[in-house]
Each structure stands twice: as structure tokens, then as C-alpha cells.
Design a protein around this motif. Structure first.
Motif, PDB file in Angstrom:
ATOM      1  N   ILE A  64       1.116  -1.409  -0.391  1.00 36.75           N
ATOM      2  CA  ILE A  64      -0.075  -0.140  -0.656  1.00 36.75           C
ATOM      3  C   ILE A  64       0.844   1.281  -0.341  1.00 36.75           C
ATOM      4  CG2 ILE A  64      -1.584   1.296   1.381  1.00 36.75           C
ATOM      5  CD1 ILE A  64      -2.788  -1.296   2.242  1.00 36.75           C
ATOM      6  N   LYS A  65       1.412   2.262  -1.462  1.00 37.74           N
ATOM      7  CA  LYS A  65       2.265   3.073  -1.031  1.00 37.74           C
ATOM      8  C   LYS A  65       0.781   4.182  -1.402  1.00 37.74           C
ATOM      9  CE  LYS A  65       3.914   1.360  -5.756  1.00 37.74           C
ATOM     10  NZ  LYS A  65       4.679   1.038  -6.301  1.00 37.74           N
ATOM     11  N   PRO A  66       1.341   5.717  -0.992  1.00 37.60           N
ATOM     12  CA  PRO A  66       0.914   6.656  -1.933  1.00 37.60           C
ATOM     13  C   PRO A  66       1.155   6.831  -3.169  1.00 37.60           C
ATOM     14  CG  PRO A  66       2.534   6.639  -0.206  1.00 37.60           C
ATOM     15  CD  PRO A  66       2.785   5.962  -0.651  1.00 37.60           C
ATOM     16  N   THR A  67       0.066   7.977  -4.032  1.00 33.04           N
ATOM     17  CA  THR A  67       0.414   8.589  -4.694  1.00 33.04           C
ATOM     18  C   THR A  67       0.556   9.849  -5.037  1.00 33.04           C
ATOM     19  OG1 THR A  67      -1.300   6.823  -5.738  1.00 33.04           O
ATOM     20  CG2 THR A  67      -1.006   8.772  -6.868  1.00 33.04           C
ATOM     21  N   PHE A  68       1.254  10.590  -6.015  1.00 36.95           N
ATOM     22  CA  PHE A  68       2.148  11.197  -5.988  1.00 36.95           C
ATOM     23  C   PHE A  68       1.363  12.410  -7.356  1.00 36.95           C
ATOM     24  CE2 PHE A  68       5.493   9.913  -4.120  1.00 36.95           C
ATOM     25  CZ  PHE A  68       5.711  10.528  -3.062  1.00 36.95           C
ATOM     26  N   ILE A  69       0.930  13.814  -6.577  1.00 32.89           N
ATOM     27  CA  ILE A  69       0.650  14.246  -7.919  1.00 32.89           C
ATOM     28  C   ILE A  69       1.087  15.587  -7.629  1.00 32.89           C
ATOM     29  CG2 ILE A  69      -1.787  15.819  -7.716  1.00 32.89           C
ATOM     30  CD1 ILE A  69      -3.124  14.590  -5.399  1.00 32.89           C
ATOM     31  N   PRO A  70       2.056  15.303  -9.451  1.00 29.05           N
ATOM     32  CA  PRO A  70       2.548  16.389 -10.368  1.00 29.05           C
ATOM     33  C   PRO A  70       1.996  18.348  -9.771  1.00 29.05           C
ATOM     34  CG  PRO A  70       1.789  14.806 -11.867  1.00 29.05           C
ATOM     35  CD  PRO A  70       1.631  14.817 -10.734  1.00 29.05           C
ATOM     36  N   THR A  71       2.610  18.782  -9.859  1.00 29.74           N
ATOM     37  CA  THR A  71       2.062  20.450 -10.269  1.00 29.74           C
ATOM     38  C   THR A  71       2.501  20.544 -10.338  1.00 29.74           C
ATOM     39  OG1 THR A  71       3.910  20.925  -8.196  1.00 29.74           O
ATOM     40  CG2 THR A  71       1.704  20.533  -7.091  1.00 29.74           C
ATOM     41  N   GLY A  72       4.201  20.341 -10.906  1.00 32.32           N
ATOM     42  CA  GLY A  72       4.790  21.196 -12.433  1.00 32.32           C
ATOM     43  C   GLY A  72       5.514  22.475 -12.074  1.00 32.32           C
ATOM     44  N   LEU A  73       5.650  22.578 -10.764  1.00 30.62           N
ATOM     45  CA  LEU A  73       6.226  23.399  -9.564  1.00 30.62           C
ATOM     46  C   LEU A  73       7.553  23.756  -9.266  1.00 30.62           C
ATOM     47  CD1 LEU A  73       2.254  25.405  -8.240  1.00 30.62           C
ATOM     48  CD2 LEU A  73       3.628  25.658  -9.851  1.00 30.62           C
ATOM     49  N   LYS A  74       8.547  24.555  -8.785  1.00 35.28           N
ATOM     50  CA  LYS A  74       9.282  24.508  -7.873  1.00 35.28           C
ATOM     51  C   LYS A  74       9.234  26.114  -7.420  1.00 35.28           C
ATOM     52  CE  LYS A  74      12.299  26.472 -11.447  1.00 35.28           C
ATOM     53  NZ  LYS A  74      13.736  25.879 -12.306  1.00 35.28           N
ATOM     54  N   SER A  75      10.144  26.102  -5.969  1.00 41.38           N
ATOM     55  CA  SER A  75      10.063  27.391  -5.520  1.00 41.38           C
ATOM     56  C   SER A  75      11.135  27.702  -5.206  1.00 41.38           C
ATOM     57  CB  SER A  75       8.820  26.988  -4.334  1.00 41.38           C
ATOM     58  OG  SER A  75       8.630  28.228  -3.570  1.00 41.38           O
ATOM     59  N   TYR A  76      11.726  28.948  -4.318  1.00 40.74           N
ATOM     60  CA  TYR A  76      12.785  29.246  -4.899  1.00 40.74           C
ATOM     61  C   TYR A  76      12.352  30.403  -3.350  1.00 40.74           C
ATOM     62  CZ  TYR A  76      11.007  33.407  -6.730  1.00 40.74           C
ATOM     63  OH  TYR A  76      10.653  34.752  -6.842  1.00 40.74           O
ATOM     64  N   PHE A  77      13.504  30.607  -1.898  1.00 37.29           N
ATOM     65  CA  PHE A  77      12.972  31.450  -0.874  1.00 37.29           C
ATOM     66  C   PHE A  77      14.440  31.219  -0.184  1.00 37.29           C
ATOM     67  CE2 PHE A  77      11.428  26.780  -0.216  1.00 37.29           C
ATOM     68  CZ  PHE A  77      12.164  26.007   0.334  1.00 37.29           C
ATOM     69  N   LEU A  78      14.526  31.951   1.063  1.00 35.30           N
ATOM     70  CA  LEU A  78      15.381  32.076   1.658  1.00 35.30           C
ATOM     71  C   LEU A  78      15.832  31.235   2.574  1.00 35.30           C
ATOM     72  CD1 LEU A  78      14.984  35.620   2.756  1.00 35.30           C
ATOM     73  CD2 LEU A  78      16.392  35.371   1.044  1.00 35.30           C
ATOM     74  N   GLU A  79      17.252  30.970   2.041  1.00 35.80           N
ATOM     75  CA  GLU A  79      18.177  29.697   3.416  1.00 35.80           C
ATOM     76  C   GLU A  79      17.554  29.639   4.811  1.00 35.80           C
ATOM     77  OE1 GLU A  79      22.277  29.774   3.502  1.00 35.80           O
ATOM     78  OE2 GLU A  79      22.325  29.568   1.437  1.00 35.80           O
ATOM     79  N   ASP A  80      16.811  30.845   5.778  1.00 35.45           N
ATOM     80  CA  ASP A  80      16.152  30.281   6.723  1.00 35.45           C
ATOM     81  C   ASP A  80      14.958  30.294   6.517  1.00 35.45           C
ATOM     82  OD1 ASP A  80      15.680  33.398   6.398  1.00 35.45           O
ATOM     83  OD2 ASP A  80      16.238  33.531   7.960  1.00 35.45           O
ATOM     84  N   GLU A  81      14.238  29.630   5.230  1.00 33.70           N
ATOM     85  CA  GLU A  81      12.955  29.578   5.128  1.00 33.70           C
ATOM     86  C   GLU A  81      12.248  28.195   5.396  1.00 33.70           C
ATOM     87  OE1 GLU A  81      11.383  34.531   3.817  1.00 33.70           O
ATOM     88  OE2 GLU A  81      11.574  32.420   2.107  1.00 33.70           O
ATOM     89  N   VAL A  82      11.203  27.941   5.398  1.00 39.66           N
ATOM     90  CA  VAL A  82      10.963  26.291   4.735  1.00 39.66           C
ATOM     91  C   VAL A  82       9.517  26.816   3.709  1.00 39.66           C
ATOM     92  CG1 VAL A  82      10.116  25.934   7.204  1.00 39.66           C
ATOM     93  CG2 VAL A  82      10.657  23.737   5.407  1.00 39.66           C
ATOM     94  N   LEU A  83       9.467  25.739   2.821  1.00 41.44           N
ATOM     95  CA  LEU A  83       7.792  26.045   2.751  1.00 41.44           C
ATOM     96  C   LEU A  83       6.992  24.776   3.352  1.00 41.44           C
ATOM     97  CD1 LEU A  83       6.190  26.600  -0.005  1.00 41.44           C
ATOM     98  CD2 LEU A  83       7.350  25.553  -2.016  1.00 41.44           C
ATOM     99  N   PHE A  84       5.748  24.601   3.131  1.00 41.01           N
ATOM    100  CA  PHE A  84       4.929  23.447   4.063  1.00 41.01           C
ATOM    101  C   PHE A  84       3.852  23.043   2.555  1.00 41.01           C
ATOM    102  CE2 PHE A  84       6.918  25.706   8.479  1.00 41.01           C
ATOM    103  CZ  PHE A  84       7.302  23.815   9.002  1.00 41.01           C
TER     104      PHE A  84
END
Length: 169
Positions: A64-84
Motif C-alpha cells: 500500500i503506497k501513496p500516490t503522487f500528484i505532480p504540480t509542475g512547480l518549484k519554489s525558491y526562498f531564503l535559506e532561513d525559510e521553509v516551505l510547508f
């Protein structure tokens, strides 16, 4: 100077990908859309198949494994930040979808990594008894940026070499 934002990944440039946006002025999250139609199969199909396998005396169970949904996106941000990357709040009730990793944590060095260009994807389990379909352009998750803090004795020096799940390698 770029500070934070979203871009379209390599290979998705001419596929009608929309950059995320907040829908209201007080919204915390950016709505992320699916880059293509994705079927998320019901886990119950596999559970019942595994039960039949068990009753036959075999232990060659299907994973039983999860299914990935592609978004076609990437994200840039500062080194002291995180994207949730977070589940949409309506998904568990309306679509039976639970984020397989609870919440996705994207580090700044994931951007443009050599294995997948920093492609953002959501991974879900479907707990409904039937398959769930997410259509291209349909919101498939939410994303928000946040600052993070390091401890006094942090001496991390590793360099990311790959994409999803590669920081421990």
C-alpha cells in the motif's frame, strides 16, 4: 533580487501550469493545482486483495503506497525559510485523501536540484472505498512559507544531491 516565489519546472513550461495564488487577503496558504489528471486508488482495494492473498496461505502481499500528484512547480526562498506543503482541509471529508507524510517540508536547497528540478508534489492515501480523481488545474494542496531557527551548536555542512527524500542519503 528574488526572495521567495513559485516557478514552473523544466518540462512543464508549455503545459498550462498556473502559478499559485492566495484567494483572499488574509489567507495564509497559496493554493496549488494539479499539473495533470491523477487517479488516487482506494487503499481498500489493496487491503481486500491482501486479505484474499492471506486466506490463500500466501504472504506475498501487495504494497500500500501513496500516490503522487505532480504540480509542475518549484519554489525558491531564503535559506532561513521553509516551505510547508499541506493537505486541503476539505480533502479528508470530501475526497477521502490524507497526506501520506502529514505535512511536506521543503528546504531551500531543494530548488532546482539535479534529480527533479525541485518539482513540488503532493502524496496522498485515499481512504474512500472508490478511487478519487484529481483533475488538471484542480487545487491539490496548499503551501505556506515560514522562517525557522537553528540551535547554537548547529554545524550542518551537507550538500543536497537529489530530490524527494534525499537529505538522509
Amino acid at each position: 533580487m528574488k526572495i521567495r516565489g513559485f516557478e514552473i519546472c523544466k518540462g512543464f513550461e508549455n503545459k498550462g501550469i498556473n502559478l499559485p495564488e492566495r484567494k483572499t487577503k488574509n489567507a495564509v496558504c497559496y493554493d496549488i493545482e494539479a499539473a495533470e489528471d491523477t487517479v488516487i486508488p482506494s487503499i481498500w482495494k489493496t487491503i481486500f486483495e491482501n486479505f484474499k492473498i492471506f486466506l490463500s496461505g500466501s504472504h506475498d502481499f501487495k504494497e500500500i503506497k501513496p500516490t503522487f500528484i505532480p504540480t509542475g512547480l518549484k519554489s525558491y526562498f531564503l535559506e532561513d525559510e521553509v516551505l510547508f506543503l499541506a493537505n486541503k482541509s476539505s480533502f479528508p471529508i470530501k475526497k477521502g485523501l490524507i497526506a501520506a507524510n502529514g505535512i511536506g517540508i521543503i528546504e531551500s536547497d531543494y530548488y532546482e536540484n539535479e534529480s527533479n528540478d525541485g518539482h513540488l508534489m503532493y502524496n496522498y492515501y485515499n481512504f474512500f472505498p472508490t478511487d478519487t480523481i484529481i483533475k488538471k488545474g484542480e487545487p491539490c494542496g496548499q503551501a505556506y512559507f515560514q522562517k525557522f531557527l537553528k540551535v547554537d551548536n548547529d554545524h550542518a555542512t551537507g550538500i543536497r544531491k537529489g530530490g524527494f527524500g534525499s537529505t538522509s542519503k
